[in-house]
Design a protein around this motif. Sequence first.
Motif, short mmCIF file in Angstrom:
data_model
loop_
_atom_site.label_atom_id
_atom_site.label_comp_id
_atom_site.label_asym_id
_atom_site.label_seq_id
_atom_site.Cartn_x
_atom_site.Cartn_y
_atom_site.Cartn_z
N LEU A 96 4.50 14.67 -1.75
CA LEU A 96 4.77 13.27 -1.43
C LEU A 96 6.27 13.02 -1.30
CD1 LEU A 96 2.24 11.47 -3.81
CD2 LEU A 96 2.00 11.85 -1.35
N LEU A 97 7.06 13.56 -2.22
CA LEU A 97 8.50 13.32 -2.19
C LEU A 97 9.15 13.92 -0.94
CD1 LEU A 97 9.30 13.98 -5.96
CD2 LEU A 97 9.25 11.76 -4.78
N ILE A 98 8.66 15.07 -0.51
CA ILE A 98 9.18 15.68 0.71
C ILE A 98 9.00 14.74 1.90
CG2 ILE A 98 8.70 17.51 2.40
CD1 ILE A 98 8.23 19.37 0.02
N ARG A 99 7.92 13.97 1.88
CA ARG A 99 7.61 13.04 2.97
C ARG A 99 8.12 11.63 2.72
NH1 ARG A 99 4.88 17.28 2.83
NH2 ARG A 99 3.85 18.18 4.66
N GLU A 100 9.04 11.51 1.76
CA GLU A 100 9.63 10.22 1.41
C GLU A 100 8.57 9.21 1.00
OE1 GLU A 100 12.82 9.66 1.19
OE2 GLU A 100 13.57 11.50 2.09
N LEU A 101 7.59 9.66 0.23
CA LEU A 101 6.53 8.81 -0.28
C LEU A 101 6.59 8.81 -1.81
CD1 LEU A 101 3.63 10.03 2.04
CD2 LEU A 101 4.87 7.87 2.21
N PRO A 102 6.12 7.73 -2.43
CA PRO A 102 5.56 6.49 -1.86
C PRO A 102 6.63 5.71 -1.09
CG PRO A 102 5.14 6.66 -4.23
CD PRO A 102 6.11 7.73 -3.90
N ALA A 103 6.17 4.78 -0.26
CA ALA A 103 7.09 4.02 0.59
C ALA A 103 8.00 3.12 -0.22
CB ALA A 103 6.30 3.20 1.61
N ASP A 104 7.49 2.58 -1.32
CA ASP A 104 8.30 1.70 -2.16
C ASP A 104 9.34 2.53 -2.91
OD1 ASP A 104 8.67 0.44 -5.09
OD2 ASP A 104 8.30 -1.17 -3.63
N PRO A 105 10.64 2.20 -2.76
CA PRO A 105 11.69 3.01 -3.41
C PRO A 105 11.55 3.09 -4.93
CG PRO A 105 12.64 1.56 -1.75
CD PRO A 105 11.20 1.15 -1.89
#
Length: 459
Positions: free
Chosen positions: A416-425
């Motif tokens: 998930l982190l590789i894909r910049e997820l979750p969307a909420d920072p």
Amino acid sequence: MKPMAHLGVGIGWRPEIADAVERLPGLDWVEVVAENICPGHLPASLLRLRERGVRVVPHGVSLGLGGAHRPDPEKLAALGERAVALGAPLVTEHIAFVRTTTPAPALEAGHLLPVPRTRDALDVLCENVRIAQDALPVPLALENIAALISWPGEEMTEGRFLSELVERTGVRLLIDVANLHTNRVNRGEDPAAVLDAIPLEALAYVHVAGGFERDGVWHDTHAHPVPGVVLDVLAQLRRRVDPPGVLLERDDDFPPEGELAGELEAIRGVLDPAGSRPSASLRTPSRHSAPEPAPDPIPDAAPEPAADPIPDAAPVPAADPVPDAARTRVGLAQAALLSALVAGTPVPEGFDRQRIRVQSRSLAAKRAGVVAKVAPELPGILGGEKAYREAFLAYARNRPMTGGYRRDALDFAEHLLIRELPADPADRRRLTAWWQERAGTRPARRIVRWARALVGRAA
């Protein structure tokens, strides 16, 4: 083969129902998942049960004796250590494969998968069983499993396969009557034919569990009440033999204590319709069982190996080693099936494609559920159970498990982190902190994450 010692009527011990299990009336014994306990730190509930004379049997789920590889010495040692710590009269495992090691990379099923009933697979299984028997400090019994799928080109019936396994190894059998019913619905196999074919003198004990049918498929959930059709199979077995022990399995969606007691009473009613079946401590010998004294309480000091209260089977003649070519053939077939189930590769020829899809979805759902238990913070970080499951199933579609559930949880978070997820920072910062605390390393820099994301999309 000598008759088994008497166990009586028992239940699967789980932490969620530990208090209820201690209060159940007339309980003779319990079974624990071997991998879920630590020999040096046994749960207080199990210690109290043992002090009361309730036997405890460890039930393994990770050996994979039906796999093409030889048993892992460390896993065998761990299973034996748990048997000694619990003063167990025997240990049990499954006739199944759970992972593949050839060809690389290794794949984990996270579930029990059926062994092909072929000569090659039987040869491999028998040799693996003999290796396990030589390593374990107490007798071994193996359980028939439930299956959604059938192997093409099988050479034996279930009954013949089990009979030859006992004949060649002297291993005991743990017969799960719920699994016999499951295979009747899913694979068209008659439970009566299996019971007629197997050597019932090798019976160690019996499992009873619940499930449900949907769209012509029986799901062996261990999370539903035991249905009448499963009790009917138990009654068929009882007409053939007086089983040394019968155990109720429940792994999830635990009902109130009264319902568990009611299911145990229903089992006792099948075993003795007249209602006069005595408890384990009072029962007189029959030609199928022999009474045993209750084990001594666990001492404070390190436990000594328990005396073997279950007589060993008659000596089995030594067998020639299984040729490497046979193990290779079994390994390649199992790897092709498991890869189709967990990695989205093409379905091997001869398998029912619809059943493979059902099994694949079932494996992914179970994997998501276990990871949520191992890492209960993840659903909260990701916005709830629904969002978590959607994200995990998308991850699992082409990402097989290769290192167990804890490693899987970390890999999912990194994915998930590789894909910049979750969307909420804020949620992403929480997930980063969670991952870093458990992985013990810094998250990959953004340029590395982008590169990994590109590789992931290309795959």
